[in-house]
Design a protein around this motif. Structure first.
Motif, PDB file in Angstrom:
ATOM      1  N   PHE A 146       3.771  50.624  25.398  1.00 45.08           N
ATOM      2  CA  PHE A 146       4.011  51.346  24.477  1.00 45.08           C
ATOM      3  C   PHE A 146       4.599  50.744  23.304  1.00 45.08           C
ATOM      4  O   PHE A 146       5.398  51.091  22.409  1.00 45.08           O
ATOM      5  N   SER A 147       4.335  49.373  22.950  1.00 46.90           N
ATOM      6  CA  SER A 147       4.191  49.186  22.111  1.00 46.90           C
ATOM      7  C   SER A 147       2.978  47.783  21.142  1.00 46.90           C
ATOM      8  O   SER A 147       2.725  47.309  22.132  1.00 46.90           O
ATOM      9  N   THR A 148       3.090  47.793  19.903  1.00 50.12           N
ATOM     10  CA  THR A 148       1.680  46.833  19.202  1.00 50.12           C
ATOM     11  C   THR A 148       2.418  45.743  18.881  1.00 50.12           C
ATOM     12  O   THR A 148       1.893  44.909  17.797  1.00 50.12           O
ATOM     13  N   THR A 149       3.581  46.065  18.600  1.00 55.26           N
ATOM     14  CA  THR A 149       4.893  45.139  18.185  1.00 55.26           C
ATOM     15  C   THR A 149       3.904  43.516  18.355  1.00 55.26           C
ATOM     16  O   THR A 149       3.964  42.395  17.942  1.00 55.26           O
ATOM     17  N   PRO A 150       3.607  43.007  19.615  1.00 57.37           N
ATOM     18  CA  PRO A 150       3.380  41.726  20.050  1.00 57.37           C
ATOM     19  C   PRO A 150       1.532  41.124  19.153  1.00 57.37           C
ATOM     20  O   PRO A 150       1.987  40.101  18.763  1.00 57.37           O
ATOM     21  N   LEU A 151       1.129  42.267  18.484  1.00 52.30           N
ATOM     22  CA  LEU A 151       0.612  42.043  17.785  1.00 52.30           C
ATOM     23  C   LEU A 151       0.058  41.641  16.596  1.00 52.30           C
ATOM     24  O   LEU A 151       0.302  40.456  15.641  1.00 52.30           O
ATOM     25  N   TYR A 152       1.639  42.047  15.942  1.00 50.10           N
ATOM     26  CA  TYR A 152       2.221  42.291  14.323  1.00 50.10           C
ATOM     27  C   TYR A 152       2.961  40.869  15.144  1.00 50.10           C
ATOM     28  O   TYR A 152       2.594  39.746  14.125  1.00 50.10           O
ATOM     29  N   LEU A 206      -1.395  19.819  17.484  1.00 52.32           N
ATOM     30  CA  LEU A 206      -0.896  20.583  19.616  1.00 52.32           C
ATOM     31  C   LEU A 206       0.052  22.254  19.080  1.00 52.32           C
ATOM     32  O   LEU A 206      -0.011  22.937  19.670  1.00 52.32           O
ATOM     33  N   PHE A 207       0.652  21.692  18.231  1.00 49.58           N
ATOM     34  CA  PHE A 207       1.435  22.705  17.428  1.00 49.58           C
ATOM     35  C   PHE A 207       0.657  24.696  17.128  1.00 49.58           C
ATOM     36  O   PHE A 207       0.848  25.505  18.158  1.00 49.58           O
ATOM     37  N   LEU A 208      -0.043  23.935  16.131  1.00 51.32           N
ATOM     38  CA  LEU A 208      -1.109  24.836  16.194  1.00 51.32           C
ATOM     39  C   LEU A 208      -2.251  25.633  17.312  1.00 51.32           C
ATOM     40  O   LEU A 208      -2.248  26.340  17.140  1.00 51.32           O
ATOM     41  N   GLY A 209      -2.582  24.409  18.175  1.00 53.16           N
ATOM     42  CA  GLY A 209      -3.288  24.861  19.526  1.00 53.16           C
ATOM     43  C   GLY A 209      -1.809  25.977  20.474  1.00 53.16           C
ATOM     44  O   GLY A 209      -3.180  26.685  20.527  1.00 53.16           O
ATOM     45  N   GLY A 210      -1.489  25.556  20.328  1.00 54.67           N
ATOM     46  CA  GLY A 210      -0.534  26.953  20.520  1.00 54.67           C
ATOM     47  C   GLY A 210      -0.282  27.784  19.890  1.00 54.67           C
ATOM     48  O   GLY A 210      -0.498  29.065  21.195  1.00 54.67           O
ATOM     49  N   ILE A 211      -0.129  28.007  18.824  1.00 53.95           N
ATOM     50  CA  ILE A 211       0.340  28.670  18.454  1.00 53.95           C
ATOM     51  C   ILE A 211      -1.456  29.830  18.646  1.00 53.95           C
ATOM     52  O   ILE A 211      -1.270  31.201  18.796  1.00 53.95           O
ATOM     53  N   GLN A 212      -2.478  29.407  18.389  1.00 55.96           N
ATOM     54  CA  GLN A 212      -3.429  30.138  18.236  1.00 55.96           C
ATOM     55  C   GLN A 212      -3.570  30.464  19.591  1.00 55.96           C
ATOM     56  O   GLN A 212      -4.070  31.765  19.655  1.00 55.96           O
ATOM     57  N   LEU A 213      -3.830  29.612  20.958  1.00 53.83           N
ATOM     58  CA  LEU A 213      -3.262  30.496  22.261  1.00 53.83           C
ATOM     59  C   LEU A 213      -2.797  31.637  22.566  1.00 53.83           C
ATOM     60  O   LEU A 213      -3.990  32.265  23.389  1.00 53.83           O
ATOM     61  N   ILE A 214      -1.853  31.393  21.779  1.00 52.09           N
ATOM     62  CA  ILE A 214      -0.280  32.338  21.789  1.00 52.09           C
ATOM     63  C   ILE A 214      -1.086  33.883  21.699  1.00 52.09           C
ATOM     64  O   ILE A 214      -1.498  34.821  22.194  1.00 52.09           O
ATOM     65  N   GLY A 235      -4.002  35.323  23.370  1.00 50.98           N
ATOM     66  CA  GLY A 235      -3.553  35.432  24.446  1.00 50.98           C
ATOM     67  C   GLY A 235      -3.075  37.058  24.097  1.00 50.98           C
ATOM     68  O   GLY A 235      -3.911  37.838  25.102  1.00 50.98           O
ATOM     69  N   VAL A 236      -2.318  37.149  23.432  1.00 50.48           N
ATOM     70  CA  VAL A 236      -1.740  38.661  23.278  1.00 50.48           C
ATOM     71  C   VAL A 236      -3.054  39.294  22.735  1.00 50.48           C
ATOM     72  O   VAL A 236      -2.929  40.349  23.390  1.00 50.48           O
ATOM     73  N   VAL A 237      -4.531  38.975  22.140  1.00 51.71           N
ATOM     74  CA  VAL A 237      -5.329  40.241  21.401  1.00 51.71           C
ATOM     75  C   VAL A 237      -5.843  40.670  22.832  1.00 51.71           C
ATOM     76  O   VAL A 237      -6.374  41.120  23.703  1.00 51.71           O
ATOM     77  N   GLY A 238      -5.835  39.653  23.389  1.00 46.08           N
ATOM     78  CA  GLY A 238      -6.730  39.220  25.088  1.00 46.08           C
ATOM     79  C   GLY A 238      -5.629  40.757  26.017  1.00 46.08           C
ATOM     80  O   GLY A 238      -7.133  41.428  26.315  1.00 46.08           O
ATOM     81  N   TYR A 267      -3.951  43.494  25.244  1.00 47.08           N
ATOM     82  CA  TYR A 267      -4.726  44.687  24.327  1.00 47.08           C
ATOM     83  C   TYR A 267      -6.048  44.464  25.257  1.00 47.08           C
ATOM     84  O   TYR A 267      -6.524  45.646  25.720  1.00 47.08           O
ATOM     85  N   LEU A 268      -6.714  43.894  24.403  1.00 42.79           N
ATOM     86  CA  LEU A 268      -8.293  44.517  24.891  1.00 42.79           C
ATOM     87  C   LEU A 268      -8.480  44.217  26.688  1.00 42.79           C
ATOM     88  O   LEU A 268      -9.183  45.060  27.143  1.00 42.79           O
ATOM     89  N   SER A 269      -7.962  43.748  27.583  1.00 40.03           N
ATOM     90  CA  SER A 269      -7.873  43.883  28.839  1.00 40.03           C
ATOM     91  C   SER A 269      -7.729  45.904  28.361  1.00 40.03           C
ATOM     92  O   SER A 269      -8.176  46.237  29.793  1.00 40.03           O
ATOM     93  N   LYS A 270      -6.378  45.634  28.502  1.00 35.39           N
ATOM     94  CA  LYS A 270      -5.780  47.256  29.112  1.00 35.39           C
ATOM     95  C   LYS A 270      -7.044  48.065  28.818  1.00 35.39           C
ATOM     96  O   LYS A 270      -6.765  48.840  29.308  1.00 35.39           O
ATOM     97  N   THR A 271      -7.616  47.403  27.235  1.00 33.90           N
ATOM     98  CA  THR A 271      -8.468  48.802  26.155  1.00 33.90           C
ATOM     99  C   THR A 271      -9.193  48.872  27.025  1.00 33.90           C
ATOM    100  O   THR A 271      -9.846  49.829  27.676  1.00 33.90           O
ATOM    101  N   TYR A 272     -10.231  47.922  27.557  1.00 32.13           N
ATOM    102  CA  TYR A 272     -11.580  47.362  28.491  1.00 32.13           C
ATOM    103  C   TYR A 272     -11.321  48.873  30.179  1.00 32.13           C
ATOM    104  O   TYR A 272     -12.241  49.766  30.726  1.00 32.13           O
ATOM    105  N   LEU A 273      -9.860  48.069  30.525  1.00 29.99           N
ATOM    106  CA  LEU A 273      -9.706  49.221  31.501  1.00 29.99           C
ATOM    107  C   LEU A 273      -9.381  50.756  31.515  1.00 29.99           C
ATOM    108  O   LEU A 273      -9.799  51.395  32.071  1.00 29.99           O
ATOM    109  N   GLU A 274      -9.426  51.109  30.888  1.00 34.98           N
ATOM    110  CA  GLU A 274      -8.513  52.507  29.683  1.00 34.98           C
ATOM    111  C   GLU A 274     -10.305  52.794  29.493  1.00 34.98           C
ATOM    112  O   GLU A 274     -10.564  54.415  30.022  1.00 34.98           O
ATOM    113  N   THR A 275     -11.221  52.298  28.288  1.00 36.02           N
ATOM    114  CA  THR A 275     -12.557  52.532  29.058  1.00 36.02           C
ATOM    115  C   THR A 275     -13.972  53.439  30.062  1.00 36.02           C
ATOM    116  O   THR A 275     -14.378  53.378  29.924  1.00 36.02           O
ATOM    117  N   LYS A 276     -13.466  52.014  31.085  1.00 41.14           N
ATOM    118  CA  LYS A 276     -13.961  52.809  32.216  1.00 41.14           C
ATOM    119  C   LYS A 276     -13.868  54.263  33.116  1.00 41.14           C
ATOM    120  O   LYS A 276     -14.321  54.232  33.830  1.00 41.14           O
TER     121      LYS A 276
END
Ligand code: UDP
Ligand code: MG
Length: 315
Positions: free
Chosen positions: A223-229, A271-279, A282-285, A287-296
């Motif tokens: 119900f929200s795309t705020t985590p992406l923002y 380390l800080f930048l690596g962590g932020i990138q992974l987060i 992960g967030v994008v992933g 949403y992507l996984s949810k989209t993947y399940l929807e499209t099936k």
């Protein structure tokens, strides 16, 4: 006479169902309505299906649907809502945590009261570990801030809806169903009934802390795309900080020379930048996984047996 459908998702509820049936029938009989009770057996491992069949034999106002495996309560509710023929449809738990005694008042609200929906919320969380209550409160606060689903704290799935609202709920064809959000999202005039939490009559809750945690994340993502923002925003902040730092070190080197120290600083920044990138990834992933399940476009549940086709199945 109006037809009221009661949808009851059941997972391993063999002990609660007869109690539930007796209580609810008692209340409905006094209400001057026609009714049907739809038990949705969500792939139970106990005798839930047999109990449903037995009740069906005794009383043809009872209907049942049985899934091919456990699909979760959301799927159970959906199957029940789709099968319900009523002008008014209620969703209730089988464990008596949703008091049937509220039904007459709720019915009045949607018939003569001018409301489209009568919903319930519990006012306390007695009998629940404090840490769970704490996280639950936080979840409601966060999701209401970052989505337009409008979810009431302590809201139960126990509600009575007019046909028009049921159809609206069914028109949302998503695979990742978060009913608490869907009910709020479709809108309509809702009257809230409050009651004090009741402990279940038999059996045990199907929710572990971890399951609830996962469920709340799914709710937020549905119900929200705020985590992406938020992750983009974090990236932006880090860029600004790194720019300021670059200026600072450049000026420092120009004035004081560069003694080539600063290994710890570099490790920390990496380390800080690596962590932020992974987060962020992960967030994008997620949403992507949810989209993947929807499209099936997989079905949300599979029916193995119901009152219409029981003879096809040999047990
Ligand atoms: N339920 C279901 N499928 C599941 C888990 C639960 O149909 O996979 C049903 C369960 O039988 C009950 C309702 O959902 O009627 C609520 O479950 P529970 O009482 O465990 O949840 P709680 O009241 O603790 O939130
Ligand atoms: Mg319960």
């Amino acid at each position: 006479m109006a037809l009221v459908s009661i949808v009851v998702p059941c997972y391993n509820e063999e002990e609660s169902m007869p109690v539930f049936y007796k209580e609810v029938t008692g209340v409905l009989k006094k209400m001057n309505v026609d009714y049907e009770i739809i038990f949705v057996d969500d792939g139970s491992k106990d005798k839930t299906l047999d109990v449903a069949k037995r009740l069906r034999k005794q009383d043809d106002k009872v209907r049942y649907i049985s899934f091919s495996r456990n699909f979760g309560k959301e799927a159970g509710m959906l199957a029940g809502l789709e099968a319900a023929k009523g002008d008014y449809v209620a969703v209730m738990d089988a464990d008596m945590q949703d008091p049937p005694s509220l039904l007459p008042e709720m019915y009045e609200a949607v018939t003569t009261g001018g409301y489209d929906c009568a919903a319930t919320r519990r006012t306390n969380r007695k009998g629940e570990p404090p840490i769970r209550s704490f996280f639950a409160r936080m979840f409601y606060r966060i999701i209401n801030k970052i989505s337009d689903a409008n979810i009431v704290d302590g809201a139960r799935d126990f509600r009575l809806m007019k046909r028009i609202m049921v159809d609206a709920v069914l028109s949302l064809g998503e695979y990742n169903r978060f009913s608490k959000g869907i009910f709020g999202w479709v809108g309509f005039k809702t009257k809230w009934f409050e009651y004090v939490n009741v402990e279940r009559v038999a059996g045990e809750t199907k929710w572990s802390f971890w399951k609830l945690f996962k469920y709340s994340f799914e709710g937020i993502m549905a119900f929200s795309t705020t985590p992406l923002y938020i992750s983009s925003f974090m990236g932006f902040i880090v860029c600004i900080v790194s720019f300021i730092m670059a200026c600072f070190y450049a000026i420092k080197a120009l004035i004081f020379g560069d003694p080539a120290a600063g290994f710890p600083t570099i490790v920390c920044i990496m380390l800080f930048l690596g962590g932020i990138q992974l987060i962020g990834i992960g967030v994008v992933g997620m949403y992507l996984s949810k989209t993947y399940l929807e499209t099936k476009r997989r079905p949300i549940y599979i029916i193995r047996e119901s009152e219409d086709n029981e003879e096809n199945v040999t047990n």
